[in-house]
Design a protein around this motif. Structure first.
Motif, PDB file in Angstrom:
ATOM      1  N   LEU A   1       0.592  -1.310   0.358  1.00 60.89           N
ATOM      2  CA  LEU A   1      -0.279  -0.049   0.129  1.00 60.89           C
ATOM      3  C   LEU A   1       0.665   1.385   0.031  1.00 60.89           C
ATOM      4  O   LEU A   1       1.811   1.252   1.038  1.00 60.89           O
ATOM      5  N   GLY A   2       0.943   1.710  -1.071  1.00 58.89           N
ATOM      6  CA  GLY A   2       1.854   3.384  -1.156  1.00 58.89           C
ATOM      7  C   GLY A   2       0.830   4.223  -0.657  1.00 58.89           C
ATOM      8  O   GLY A   2      -0.482   4.158  -0.455  1.00 58.89           O
ATOM      9  N   ALA A   3       1.122   5.620  -0.279  1.00 57.92           N
ATOM     10  CA  ALA A   3       0.069   6.518   0.320  1.00 57.92           C
ATOM     11  C   ALA A   3      -0.214   6.860  -0.828  1.00 57.92           C
ATOM     12  O   ALA A   3      -1.823   7.287  -0.695  1.00 57.92           O
ATOM     13  N   GLY A   4      -0.530   7.327  -2.391  1.00 56.02           N
ATOM     14  CA  GLY A   4      -1.220   8.002  -3.120  1.00 56.02           C
ATOM     15  C   GLY A   4      -0.619   8.495  -3.315  1.00 56.02           C
ATOM     16  O   GLY A   4      -0.402   9.657  -3.017  1.00 56.02           O
ATOM     17  N   SER A   5      -0.427   9.161  -5.081  1.00 57.86           N
ATOM     18  CA  SER A   5      -0.318  10.456  -5.565  1.00 57.86           C
ATOM     19  C   SER A   5      -0.881  10.459  -6.750  1.00 57.86           C
ATOM     20  O   SER A   5      -1.758  10.076  -7.736  1.00 57.86           O
TER      21      SER A   5
ATOM     22  N   ARG B   1      -9.373  -0.754   1.197  1.00 55.20           N
ATOM     23  CA  ARG B   1     -10.067  -1.745   1.186  1.00 55.20           C
ATOM     24  C   ARG B   1     -10.389  -2.917   0.187  1.00 55.20           C
ATOM     25  O   ARG B   1     -11.044  -4.319   0.073  1.00 55.20           O
ATOM     26  N   GLU B   2     -10.486  -2.030  -1.023  1.00 52.84           N
ATOM     27  CA  GLU B   2     -10.862  -2.880  -2.621  1.00 52.84           C
ATOM     28  C   GLU B   2      -9.131  -3.800  -2.821  1.00 52.84           C
ATOM     29  O   GLU B   2      -9.481  -5.141  -2.981  1.00 52.84           O
ATOM     30  N   ALA B   3      -8.408  -3.275  -2.491  1.00 50.49           N
ATOM     31  CA  ALA B   3      -6.755  -4.033  -2.661  1.00 50.49           C
ATOM     32  C   ALA B   3      -6.513  -5.251  -1.308  1.00 50.49           C
ATOM     33  O   ALA B   3      -6.556  -6.289  -1.911  1.00 50.49           O
ATOM     34  N   LEU B   4      -7.651  -4.923  -0.552  1.00 50.16           N
ATOM     35  CA  LEU B   4      -7.885  -6.074   0.554  1.00 50.16           C
ATOM     36  C   LEU B   4      -8.513  -7.415   0.211  1.00 50.16           C
ATOM     37  O   LEU B   4      -8.562  -7.811   0.353  1.00 50.16           O
ATOM     38  N   ARG B   5      -9.992  -6.680  -0.443  1.00 44.95           N
ATOM     39  CA  ARG B   5     -10.823  -7.410  -1.084  1.00 44.95           C
ATOM     40  C   ARG B   5     -10.172  -8.167  -2.209  1.00 44.95           C
ATOM     41  O   ARG B   5     -11.006  -9.716  -2.029  1.00 44.95           O
ATOM     42  N   THR B   6      -9.623  -7.355  -2.865  1.00 45.06           N
ATOM     43  CA  THR B   6      -9.434  -8.225  -4.121  1.00 45.06           C
ATOM     44  C   THR B   6      -8.380  -9.694  -3.929  1.00 45.06           C
ATOM     45  O   THR B   6      -8.561 -11.219  -4.038  1.00 45.06           O
ATOM     46  N   ALA B   7      -7.673  -9.683  -2.605  1.00 47.21           N
ATOM     47  CA  ALA B   7      -6.723 -10.387  -1.383  1.00 47.21           C
ATOM     48  C   ALA B   7      -7.190 -10.996  -1.428  1.00 47.21           C
ATOM     49  O   ALA B   7      -7.070 -13.022  -1.762  1.00 47.21           O
ATOM     50  N   ALA B   8      -8.851 -10.874  -0.496  1.00 42.28           N
ATOM     51  CA  ALA B   8      -9.395 -11.940  -0.139  1.00 42.28           C
ATOM     52  C   ALA B   8      -9.472 -12.858  -1.134  1.00 42.28           C
ATOM     53  O   ALA B   8     -10.147 -13.989  -0.417  1.00 42.28           O
TER      54      ALA B   8
ATOM     55  N   ALA C   1      -1.314   8.811  10.939  1.00 48.37           N
ATOM     56  CA  ALA C   1      -2.614   9.468   9.916  1.00 48.37           C
ATOM     57  C   ALA C   1      -2.798   7.534   8.909  1.00 48.37           C
ATOM     58  O   ALA C   1      -4.013   7.406   8.623  1.00 48.37           O
ATOM     59  N   LEU C   2      -1.940   7.435   7.952  1.00 50.64           N
ATOM     60  CA  LEU C   2      -1.909   6.638   6.863  1.00 50.64           C
ATOM     61  C   LEU C   2      -2.471   5.727   7.374  1.00 50.64           C
ATOM     62  O   LEU C   2      -2.944   4.619   7.114  1.00 50.64           O
ATOM     63  N   ALA C   3      -0.656   5.408   7.742  1.00 52.41           N
ATOM     64  CA  ALA C   3      -0.869   4.020   8.792  1.00 52.41           C
ATOM     65  C   ALA C   3      -2.339   3.464   9.202  1.00 52.41           C
ATOM     66  O   ALA C   3      -2.363   1.841   9.512  1.00 52.41           O
ATOM     67  N   GLY C   4      -2.548   4.614  10.071  1.00 52.75           N
ATOM     68  CA  GLY C   4      -3.595   4.002  11.244  1.00 52.75           C
ATOM     69  C   GLY C   4      -4.965   3.524  10.030  1.00 52.75           C
ATOM     70  O   GLY C   4      -5.794   3.137  10.335  1.00 52.75           O
ATOM     71  N   LYS C   5      -4.989   4.508   8.737  1.00 50.86           N
ATOM     72  CA  LYS C   5      -6.016   4.234   8.256  1.00 50.86           C
ATOM     73  C   LYS C   5      -6.053   2.540   7.895  1.00 50.86           C
ATOM     74  O   LYS C   5      -7.089   1.793   7.677  1.00 50.86           O
ATOM     75  N   VAL C   6      -4.716   1.831   7.393  1.00 54.53           N
ATOM     76  CA  VAL C   6      -4.715   1.281   7.085  1.00 54.53           C
ATOM     77  C   VAL C   6      -4.369  -0.212   7.692  1.00 54.53           C
ATOM     78  O   VAL C   6      -5.584  -1.088   7.547  1.00 54.53           O
TER      79      VAL C   6
ATOM     80  N   GLU D   1     -13.628 -10.792   6.638  1.00 46.97           N
ATOM     81  CA  GLU D   1     -13.405 -12.226   6.199  1.00 46.97           C
ATOM     82  C   GLU D   1     -12.510 -13.106   7.550  1.00 46.97           C
ATOM     83  O   GLU D   1     -11.216 -13.510   7.192  1.00 46.97           O
ATOM     84  N   PRO D   2     -13.732 -13.511   8.293  1.00 50.93           N
ATOM     85  CA  PRO D   2     -13.349 -14.352   9.470  1.00 50.93           C
ATOM     86  C   PRO D   2     -12.316 -15.564   8.985  1.00 50.93           C
ATOM     87  O   PRO D   2     -11.800 -15.818  10.146  1.00 50.93           O
ATOM     88  N   GLU D   3     -12.614 -16.173   7.550  1.00 52.64           N
ATOM     89  CA  GLU D   3     -12.024 -17.352   7.774  1.00 52.64           C
ATOM     90  C   GLU D   3     -10.143 -17.062   7.279  1.00 52.64           C
ATOM     91  O   GLU D   3     -10.174 -17.998   7.180  1.00 52.64           O
ATOM     92  N   ILE D   4     -10.228 -16.099   7.257  1.00 52.69           N
ATOM     93  CA  ILE D   4      -8.976 -15.575   6.679  1.00 52.69           C
ATOM     94  C   ILE D   4      -7.878 -14.589   7.650  1.00 52.69           C
ATOM     95  O   ILE D   4      -8.723 -13.883   8.510  1.00 52.69           O
ATOM     96  N   GLU D   5      -7.069 -14.928   7.739  1.00 57.90           N
ATOM     97  CA  GLU D   5      -5.813 -14.313   8.840  1.00 57.90           C
ATOM     98  C   GLU D   5      -5.295 -13.018   8.305  1.00 57.90           C
ATOM     99  O   GLU D   5      -4.701 -12.572   6.948  1.00 57.90           O
ATOM    100  N   PHE D   6      -5.729 -11.756   8.471  1.00 58.57           N
ATOM    101  CA  PHE D   6      -4.861 -10.131   7.940  1.00 58.57           C
ATOM    102  C   PHE D   6      -4.590  -9.909   9.532  1.00 58.57           C
ATOM    103  O   PHE D   6      -4.510  -9.704   9.878  1.00 58.57           O
ATOM    104  N   LEU D   7      -2.959  -9.527   8.920  1.00 62.56           N
ATOM    105  CA  LEU D   7      -2.256  -8.937   9.453  1.00 62.56           C
ATOM    106  C   LEU D   7      -1.373  -7.655   9.325  1.00 62.56           C
ATOM    107  O   LEU D   7      -2.125  -7.384   7.771  1.00 62.56           O
ATOM    108  N   CYS D   8      -1.001  -6.873   9.599  1.00 63.27           N
ATOM    109  CA  CYS D   8      -0.805  -5.772   9.223  1.00 63.27           C
ATOM    110  C   CYS D   8       0.937  -5.320   9.743  1.00 63.27           C
ATOM    111  O   CYS D   8       0.813  -5.441  10.761  1.00 63.27           O
TER     112      CYS D   8
END
Length: 266
Positions: free
Chosen positions: A158-162, A200-207, A225-230, A241-248
């Motif tokens: 995840l990049g900050a975005g530009s 969120r879209e990238a995470l859903r695609t991964a799932a 703030a950006l890290a907090g959003k992630v 998606e409780p069947e998948i383990e999500f780590l950050c």
């Protein structure tokens, strides 16, 4: 020849002209720890190069860049080397910093400011990213997935975005190279703000690939703030998606490494 991820490894000729002071410039954050991390880089760098190093921020935290330059000029400093502590050449590097410098030099025409290349992406940053990913893996509370192969894990980078397409393209290149080095079979790239796909879209695609685990890796130097959003988006995906383990993973910047990187070309 400099490599793709060492674009700032050589300093401009003017850096060797005995500047009076160096000015380290970072984005700025509402998160005190992020700003303190930048100031720690300045302190370590000053000890390494044995030259004065001041700190300024583009937004959210004083002093601003123009304010800092004006203060230096008023204290009698005439030659300043400005060091952008930024990962990509986006708006802040291409537009904001030059405008801040112009505002200061219009007020003090004798002030000479040399802007070095932004810190960019360094090869050893991949080692720091790997450390952060391993730390995230080790925090897994799921015995089933704790030893999960990275072949069963999707990396979400995840990049900050530009608004600058080249900056976003660089994030994609870094994500691809890091995932290959780290042994991840699949990587999805997203952006925390401005650009798409968003987190969120990238995470859903991964799932959607039904992996055992998804690891979100924020391509950020410091917490804020950006890290907090992630982290918040990852928490929502755990519910979705409780069947998948999500780590950050945590942001990868470490003051000592960043200061040593800057010191190499000053």
């Amino acid at each position: 020849m400099r490599g793709e991820h060492d674009e700032a490894s050589a300093a401009p000729d003017s850096v060797s002209r005995h500047p009076d002071v160096f000015l380290l410039v970072a984005h700025g954050s509402r998160h005190p720890a992020a700003n303190e991390g930048v100031r720690e880089v300045s302190r370590v760098l000053q000890g390494l190069i044995e030259k004065p190093v001041e700190t300024a921020f583009i937004e959210l935290e004083p002093p601003g860049v123009t304010e800092a330059l004006v203060s230096l000029a008023e204290s009698g400093r005439k030659r300043v080397v400005l060091l952008p502590l930024l990962l990509t050449a986006a708006k802040h590097v291409l537009e904001d910093i030059p405008e801040f410098v112009s505002a200061a030099t219009r007020r003090y025409p004798d002030l000479e400011v040399t802007i070095t290349p932004h810190i960019g992406v360094r090869k050893f940053f991949f080692d720091l990213l790997e450390q952060r990913v391993r730390e995230a893996e080790e925090k897994s509370k799921n015995k089933k997935t704790r030893r999960s192969s990275r072949k069963n894990t999707v990396l979400v980078f995840l990049g900050a975005g530009s608004r600058h397409k080249k900056a976003n393209a660089q994030v994609r290149r870094v994500a691809k190279e890091f995932s290959e080095r780290a042994g991840f079979v699949r990587v999805e790239v997203g952006f925390i703000d401005v650009a798409f796909p968003r987190t969120r879209e990238a995470l859903r695609t991964a799932a959607s690939f039904s992996p055992q685990r998804v690891i979100a890796v924020p391509f950020l130097l410091f917490p804020g703030a950006l890290a907090g959003k992630v982290r918040a988006e990852v928490e929502e995906m755990r519910k979705e998606e409780p069947e998948i383990e999500f780590l950050c993973a945590e942001p990868f910047g470490r003051p000592s490494f960043l200061a040593e990187t800057l010191a190499r070309y000053l």
